[in-house]
Design an enzyme around this catalytic site. Structure first.
Site, PDB file in Angstrom:
ATOM      1  N   MET A   1       0.850  -1.170   0.000  1.00  9.88           N
ATOM      2  CA  MET A   1       0.000   0.000   0.000  1.00  9.88           C
ATOM      3  C   MET A   1       0.899   1.238   0.000  1.00  9.88           C
ATOM      4  SD  MET A   1      -2.866   1.224   2.800  1.00  9.88           S
ATOM      5  CE  MET A   1      -3.804  -0.251   2.591  1.00  9.88           C
ATOM      6  N   PRO A   2       0.869   2.048  -1.037  1.00 14.24           N
ATOM      7  CA  PRO A   2       1.706   3.244  -1.063  1.00 14.24           C
ATOM      8  C   PRO A   2       1.129   4.370  -0.198  1.00 14.24           C
ATOM      9  CG  PRO A   2       0.711   2.832  -3.229  1.00 14.24           C
ATOM     10  CD  PRO A   2       0.230   1.780  -2.301  1.00 14.24           C
ATOM     11  N   PHE A   3       2.015   4.987   0.562  1.00 13.62           N
ATOM     12  CA  PHE A   3       1.687   6.171   1.348  1.00 13.62           C
ATOM     13  C   PHE A   3       2.509   7.319   0.774  1.00 13.62           C
ATOM     14  CE2 PHE A   3       1.108   2.586   4.168  1.00 13.62           C
ATOM     15  CZ  PHE A   3      -0.099   2.854   4.783  1.00 13.62           C
TER      16      PHE A   3
END
Length: 67
Positions: free
Chosen positions: A1-3
């Site tokens: 999951m990219p932040f």
């Protein structure tokens, strides 16, 4: 999951500008890295120019001197 955390000097972007940033950056993550759109999380932080320092001076003072 990219932040993705975007930090920038003020003035605060409008809600419309923030939505456009979120939309375009999300699309970039999807098209370039193949990430799932619903997994991309973006955080936008805006700091007052007096809270940012560069070259030993506040950004507020740097901007004043450049005028």
């Amino acid at each position: 999951m990219p932040f993705i955390n975007i930090k920038m000097a003020g003035p605060e972007p409008t809600k419309e500008q923030k939505q456009e940033l979120i939309s375009q950056i999300t699309q970039t993550m999807v098209s370039v890295l193949g990430k799932k759109r619903e997994r991309v999380q973006i955080y936008i932080e805006t700091f007052d120019a007096s809270s940012i320092g560069t070259g030993g001076m506040s950004l507020e003072n740097v901007l004043k001197e450049s005028k």
